[in-house]
Motif scaffolding. Sequence first.
Motif, PDB file in Angstrom:
ATOM      1  N   MET A   1      22.546 -13.276 -25.202  1.00 40.63           N
ATOM      2  CA  MET A   1      22.560 -14.281 -24.306  1.00 40.63           C
ATOM      3  C   MET A   1      21.663 -14.580 -23.357  1.00 40.63           C
ATOM      4  O   MET A   1      21.056 -13.870 -22.950  1.00 40.63           O
ATOM      5  N   ASP A   2      20.585 -16.057 -23.662  1.00 38.61           N
ATOM      6  CA  ASP A   2      18.963 -16.333 -23.274  1.00 38.61           C
ATOM      7  C   ASP A   2      19.626 -16.839 -21.696  1.00 38.61           C
ATOM      8  O   ASP A   2      20.269 -17.575 -21.245  1.00 38.61           O
ATOM      9  N   ALA A   3      18.382 -16.649 -20.650  1.00 36.35           N
ATOM     10  CA  ALA A   3      19.081 -16.668 -19.485  1.00 36.35           C
ATOM     11  C   ALA A   3      17.711 -16.729 -18.631  1.00 36.35           C
ATOM     12  O   ALA A   3      17.186 -15.777 -19.177  1.00 36.35           O
ATOM     13  N   THR A   4      17.315 -17.366 -17.877  1.00 36.29           N
ATOM     14  CA  THR A   4      16.334 -17.215 -16.629  1.00 36.29           C
ATOM     15  C   THR A   4      17.549 -16.899 -15.214  1.00 36.29           C
ATOM     16  O   THR A   4      18.391 -17.808 -15.323  1.00 36.29           O
ATOM     17  N   LYS A   5      16.391 -16.264 -14.638  1.00 38.73           N
ATOM     18  CA  LYS A   5      17.868 -16.021 -13.191  1.00 38.73           C
ATOM     19  C   LYS A   5      16.022 -16.662 -12.798  1.00 38.73           C
ATOM     20  O   LYS A   5      15.124 -15.186 -12.630  1.00 38.73           O
ATOM     21  N   HIS A   6      16.371 -15.964 -11.543  1.00 34.56           N
ATOM     22  CA  HIS A   6      15.567 -16.411 -10.203  1.00 34.56           C
ATOM     23  C   HIS A   6      15.831 -15.895  -8.709  1.00 34.56           C
ATOM     24  O   HIS A   6      17.023 -15.963  -8.220  1.00 34.56           O
ATOM     25  N   TRP A   7      14.829 -14.631  -8.381  1.00 34.46           N
ATOM     26  CA  TRP A   7      15.590 -14.091  -7.140  1.00 34.46           C
ATOM     27  C   TRP A   7      14.142 -14.193  -6.297  1.00 34.46           C
ATOM     28  O   TRP A   7      13.106 -13.945  -6.775  1.00 34.46           O
ATOM     29  N   SER A   8      14.965 -14.068  -4.911  1.00 40.36           N
ATOM     30  CA  SER A   8      13.763 -14.375  -4.218  1.00 40.36           C
ATOM     31  C   SER A   8      13.702 -13.244  -3.095  1.00 40.36           C
ATOM     32  O   SER A   8      14.275 -12.676  -2.859  1.00 40.36           O
ATOM     33  N   ILE A   9      12.036 -12.929  -2.606  1.00 41.29           N
ATOM     34  CA  ILE A   9      11.815 -11.864  -1.867  1.00 41.29           C
ATOM     35  C   ILE A   9      11.879 -12.496  -0.745  1.00 41.29           C
ATOM     36  O   ILE A   9      10.864 -13.305  -0.497  1.00 41.29           O
ATOM     37  N   THR A  10      12.026 -11.478   0.231  1.00 43.05           N
ATOM     38  CA  THR A  10      11.591 -12.553   2.324  1.00 43.05           C
ATOM     39  C   THR A  10      10.864 -11.295   2.495  1.00 43.05           C
ATOM     40  O   THR A  10      11.148 -10.104   2.423  1.00 43.05           O
ATOM     41  N   VAL A  11       9.086 -11.882   3.057  1.00 39.63           N
ATOM     42  CA  VAL A  11       7.984 -10.807   3.426  1.00 39.63           C
ATOM     43  C   VAL A  11       8.023 -11.060   4.885  1.00 39.63           C
ATOM     44  O   VAL A  11       8.035 -12.453   4.947  1.00 39.63           O
ATOM     45  N   ASP A  12       8.288 -10.090   5.895  1.00 33.23           N
ATOM     46  CA  ASP A  12       7.824 -10.038   7.133  1.00 33.23           C
ATOM     47  C   ASP A  12       7.076  -9.102   7.504  1.00 33.23           C
ATOM     48  O   ASP A  12       7.288  -7.845   7.289  1.00 33.23           O
ATOM     49  N   ILE A  13       5.889 -10.328   8.444  1.00 35.19           N
ATOM     50  CA  ILE A  13       4.944  -9.459   8.657  1.00 35.19           C
ATOM     51  C   ILE A  13       4.429  -8.970  10.360  1.00 35.19           C
ATOM     52  O   ILE A  13       4.905 -10.319  10.612  1.00 35.19           O
ATOM     53  N   ASP A  14       4.412  -8.032  11.230  1.00 33.92           N
ATOM     54  CA  ASP A  14       4.258  -8.024  12.255  1.00 33.92           C
ATOM     55  C   ASP A  14       3.526  -6.922  12.799  1.00 33.92           C
ATOM     56  O   ASP A  14       2.875  -5.996  11.940  1.00 33.92           O
ATOM     57  N   GLU A  15       2.378  -7.649  13.152  1.00 32.48           N
ATOM     58  CA  GLU A  15       1.305  -6.994  14.001  1.00 32.48           C
ATOM     59  C   GLU A  15       1.047  -6.783  15.158  1.00 32.48           C
ATOM     60  O   GLU A  15       1.476  -7.491  15.873  1.00 32.48           O
ATOM     61  N   GLU A  16       0.880  -5.069  15.819  1.00 36.00           N
ATOM     62  CA  GLU A  16       0.587  -4.627  16.957  1.00 36.00           C
ATOM     63  C   GLU A  16      -0.740  -4.004  16.867  1.00 36.00           C
ATOM     64  O   GLU A  16      -0.391  -2.911  16.523  1.00 36.00           O
TER      65      GLU A  16
END
Length: 89
Positions: A1-16
């Motif tokens: 079976m051919d399929a296209t899937k989409h996964w999203s990654i969330t990136v949070d950056i904190d600087e101190e």
Amino acid sequence: MDATKHWSITVDIDEEDDTTLANVSLRTPAGRDVTGVGQAQRNPHDPSVPEIGDELAVARALRNLAERLLHTTEKDIKGATGESAHLHR
């Protein structure tokens, strides 16, 4: 079976001060949350270039996320087959 899937990654950056912390997370289509953490510490003798700290912290967080996702996959394989799995890193 051919399929296209989409996964999203969330990136949070904190600087101190001279420390940058990145948290990355993804939710698999099965609803499993996988996260990774990375940190960058600027040498006080180096010039302040926030983009470099961001890049390094995110790269480390993505590497950590990948390792955790591989570990999750090994557990899923064991659950499906009843045999331990050791994936190549």
